[in-house]
Design an enzyme around this catalytic site. Structure first.
Site, PDB file in Angstrom:
ATOM      1  N   GLU A  58      44.003 -15.762   6.047  1.00 28.91           N
ATOM      2  CA  GLU A  58      43.092 -14.649   5.613  1.00 28.91           C
ATOM      3  C   GLU A  58      42.058 -14.682   4.719  1.00 28.91           C
ATOM      4  O   GLU A  58      41.753 -15.652   3.860  1.00 28.91           O
ATOM      5  CB  GLU A  58      44.180 -13.997   4.719  1.00 28.91           C
ATOM      6  CG  GLU A  58      44.820 -14.330   4.009  1.00 28.91           C
ATOM      7  CD  GLU A  58      44.598 -13.266   2.359  1.00 28.91           C
ATOM      8  OE1 GLU A  58      44.139 -12.997   1.995  1.00 28.91           O
ATOM      9  OE2 GLU A  58      46.030 -13.269   1.803  1.00 28.91           O
ATOM     10  N   LYS A 200      54.849 -10.931  -4.373  1.00 28.58           N
ATOM     11  CA  LYS A 200      55.259 -11.224  -5.619  1.00 28.58           C
ATOM     12  C   LYS A 200      55.757 -10.134  -6.695  1.00 28.58           C
ATOM     13  O   LYS A 200      56.388  -9.108  -6.703  1.00 28.58           O
ATOM     14  CB  LYS A 200      52.994 -10.660  -5.474  1.00 28.58           C
ATOM     15  CG  LYS A 200      52.257 -11.141  -4.835  1.00 28.58           C
ATOM     16  CD  LYS A 200      51.123 -10.411  -5.785  1.00 28.58           C
ATOM     17  CE  LYS A 200      49.528 -11.663  -4.763  1.00 28.58           C
ATOM     18  NZ  LYS A 200      50.331 -11.088  -3.222  1.00 28.58           N
TER      19      LYS A 200
END
Length: 777
Positions: A58, A200
């Site tokens: 990405e 996260k």
């Protein structure tokens, strides 16, 4: 990262009629082709077509995560990690409203350098049609793709494995805010395997796992040497306090799961969680207190929606006093390495599946005017020739590399067509089609041949009609075909097909260059013996060989003190084959001829492999005698300030221990010569050359006398309307340089002659201008 234990067995596949029949539906799927909004790079297309392991990467990490130029360094590291582990990187991003799957180095630098600009956006699924569509309205946007955006685009290109840092998830308080990352819904509907270090830890991990279960997404965590069930990781921390739904032992198991998912045609993604390496991890309890404070500040600042994650990440960096940054780098590099090994194992598994089901690839070869050879009449002996080549047992130059049949298809629209520029997709188009002989090694050899040097070309063709055309044309040109090997089927002659619009700008190209990577070892050994028997003054290699064969030829060249080796890098991807993980001798090659992008790729790859930490490298650099004040001012004088600002001469100097002479092709700016001067070279005492001698050895080193740096500006720069073709100018330069060297010139005296030869090819419709015959030295 530990290597897989060799005792682990790859899963066996069911053979014969019991093989799953649903696979044919998947194998028959047509992926999105290149169009005005979507482009897959030539390297990635070739890798997918030949079923090499490809890993998608990405770009929001570059556009919205790391500042410039740190993001460029990270991008180079991650792509190098894929290559070192046997894969092909496909970095996904958007430039000027066009999706690119597989960014070229210059494109990646351009995207990374646009970080922070208002026209550089963070792109998920919902944003892609917006940024692409507005290009038609004259508004150009760049963009880094999120996990969701990269998954979708990877799937459209046919890529099955994608590596990232962390997964988006359900935000804390989502029961009232409904803030749920699109990454999760994308995993529910797009069959791509995503490798990350979990989500996260400022997200709601329990609800994220529940949501993934609802979406039907497989979630497994690598055991990483641990026994029993393991925790789902929390990005910076190896443990989250929540057990992973599944535990995966190694990359072979992961590949088997991916293969089963696609064979069963299950249209949802898979998430493989890879815990952050132990040495880079931050304890979960430490991160929880940091995250609590970061979330409090985000709420107070009103950072919601897509602005929430960047705000929290920045606060985490502040509150951990920067410790989260190296952790980020370590975990994504680990994820990329893990994903590449998975992709490699998947490629092995898919190849085994094809063999189990008895599938073979088919190919189409164009029909030429010469009759096909029969079993009684081998291809080599069936070549009609108007002029028999002279067999040269001893040759001044041996060139080894690519020989290809090139097709140029120029769209020639009818007068009443609705589009006067671009050919239409999915139908036949009127065109003017030209067939020529090409390939880097062929072009170099032809240039040297036209300039009067005796040349052997070492390459291979298939026992097919394209091979017949190639050998016939070589004979027509008066070049020897004795060292061109004819390989039996299924080997195919290398072919390159370019489809151009009515302005002759490239619309689409297809390349089949695998033949040099599939030559049997016995054939390679025979070619090496022929090269040795030729006793050449120059051995020139292009990077189309696989790494093993390339280094066999180099070893042959190094075994003779009278042979000079030259390496033509071909492309940024293939150039890296010249750098072994641990060079056993320096220099690896005497002369190398990269362009500026290939030079940077080599420099960055050497850095990522820690080759600049080698004591032998330091010894050579120290022997150059570079003053403590540096070389910026003298480099600016002998080249230009703009070239120095780009870092080109500095990169070349750092690579000199591996390549003692570097000729960097800079297009209209000329050619930059960077060279180690030998201790007994008269140039060290020449007043005329003193301005180019930027450093002198003072240690008495037996191999290093000093440093020579000189920019050769072109004799003249052609106007756009004077340029006919740029295809073979670099190859012509190398062929003319080689001719100058075998005629007794020094490199620094042969460059200008090579530039004149390149100028002729620039004005010719052929890759190598026939007018080279008229060029005298």
């Amino acid at each position: 990262m530990r290597f897989l234990n060799q005792s682990i067995c790859r899963p066996s596949l069911i053979r014969g009629s019991c093989a799953p029949r649903v696979a044919s539906a998947v194998l028959g799927k047509r992926f999105l082709t290149n169009n005005g909004f979507f482009r897959v790079s030539e390297e990635v297309r070739e890798a997918l077509n030949s079923k090499k392991p490809v890993v998608a990467l990405e770009t929001t990490i570059y556009t919205h995560g790391y500042p410039y130029p740190d993001n460029v360094a990270l991008a180079s590291l991650l792509e190098s990690t894929v290559r070192v582990n046997g894969g092909v990187p496909a970095t996904v991003g958007v430039l000027d409203g066009v999706v690119h799957v597989g960014l070229e180095p210059e494109e990646l630098i351009r995207l990374a350098s646009s970080a922070g600009q208002s026209t550089t956006l963070k792109l998920s699924r919902r944003d892609l049609s917006y940024v692409c569509g507005l290009r038609l309205a004259g508004k150009n946007f760049n963009g880094g793709t999120t996990v969701a955006g990269t998954m979708l685009l990877s799937h459209l290109a046919g890529i099955k494995v994608f590596a990232t840092g962390g997964l988006g998830g359900v935000h804390r308080g989502a029961e009232s805010s409904m803030d749920i990352s699109a990454d999760l819904t994308e995993l529910g509907r797009t069959p791509v395997a995503v490798v990350s270090s979990g989500c996260k830890s400022f997200l709601d991990i329990p609800r994220t796992l529940e949501y993934l279960e609802t979406e039907g997404v497989f979630v497994g965590t690598f055991a990483d040497g641990r026994e029993g069930k393991v925790d789902f990781p929390a990005f910076w921390s190896r443990d989250s306090g929540l057990k992973s739904p599944m535990t995966i032992q190694n990359e072979i198991e992961a590949a088997a799961i991916i293969h089963a998912q696609h064979t069963l045609n299950i249209q949802s993604g898979l998430h493989f969680a890879n815990p952050i390496p132990v040495e880079a991890a931050i304890p979960n309890e430490t991160m929880e207190s940091v995250i609590t404070e970061a979330l409090r500040q985000a709420e107070a600042s009103g950072a919601t929606g897509k602005d929430n994650t960047p705000f929290v990440l920045n606060k985490v960096k502040e509150l951990t006093e920067g410790k989260s940054v190296p952790a980020n780098g370590a975990l994504i590099e680990s994820n990329v390495r893990r994903a590449t090994i998975m992709a490699r194992e998947l490629a092995i598994l898919e190849k085994s599946q094809e063999e189990a089901q008895g599938r073979t690839s088919s190919s189409f070869n164009p029909v030429f005017s010469s009759p096909a050879s029969s079993p009684e009449q081998p291809l080599n002996n069936a070549i009609p020739t108007k002029r028999n080549p002279t067999v040269v047992s001893k040759s001044e130059i041996v060139v080894a590399g690519a020989l290809a049949v090139d097709f140029s298809c120029d769209f020639a629209p009818f007068t009443n067509t609705s589009s006067a520029i671009d050919p239409a997709l999915h139908t036949s188009n009127p065109a003017i089609i030209n067939q020529t002989l090409g390939g880097v090694a062929h072009n170099i050899a032809k240039a040297a041949h036209l300039l009067g040097a005796s040349v052997q070309l070492h390459s291979a063709v298939g026992d097919d009609l394209s091979g017949r055309a190639a050998l016939g044309q070589l004979s027509e040109d008066g070049m020897s075909i004795d060292s061109i090997k004819v390989l039996p089927q299924p080997a195919r002659t290398a072919q390159y097909v370019a489809i151009n619009n009515s302005r002759k700008d490239l619309t689409l190209a297809m390349a089949d260059m695998k033949i040099l990577e599939s030559i049997p070892t016995t054939t390679v050994d025979a070619m090496l013996r022929e090269a040795s028997s030729a006793s050449p003054k120059l051995l020139i290699l292009d990077a189309n060989w696989d790494s093993i064969t390339l280094h066999k030829y180099l070893a042959l060249g190094k075994s003779s003190s009278s042979t000079t080796t030259i390496f033509e890098p071909v492309s940024t991807a293939k150039a890296l084959r010249i750098l072994p993980p641990k060079p056993d001798h320096t220099p690896i090659v005497d002369i190398i001829t990269p362009n500026d992008f290939e030079l940077k790729a080599l420099h960055d790859h050497a850095y990522s492999m820690s080759l600049f930490d080698n004591p032998a490298w330091f010894a050579t650099i120290d022997a150059l005698g570079i003053p403590s004040s540096g070389l910026r001012v003298p480099l600016s004088v002998t080249t230009t300030p703009a070239i120095v600002d780009s870092g080109i001469p500095q990169q070349a100097i750092k690579l000199l221990p591996f390549f003692s002479t570097i000729l960097t092709k800079l297009g209209p700016q000329g050619v930059l010569l960077t060279q180690i001067i030998e201790p007994n070279d008269p140039i060290l005492s020449s007043p005329e050359q003193a301005q180019y001698v930027l450093a002198r050895n003072t240690t008495g080193d037996a191999n290093v006398g000093g440093l020579y740096v000189r920019l050769y500006a072109p004799e003249r720069v052609l106007k756009d309307e004077e340029v006919v073709s740029v295809n073979g100018i670099g190859d012509t330069f190398v062929g003319a340089l080689a001719t100058g060297l075998v005629k007794g010139k020094k490199v620094r005296d042969a460059v200008e002659f090579a530039q004149k030869a390149s100028l002729l090819s620039l004005k010719s419709k052929e890759s190598v201008s026939p007018d080279l015959r008229k060029l005298g030295m």
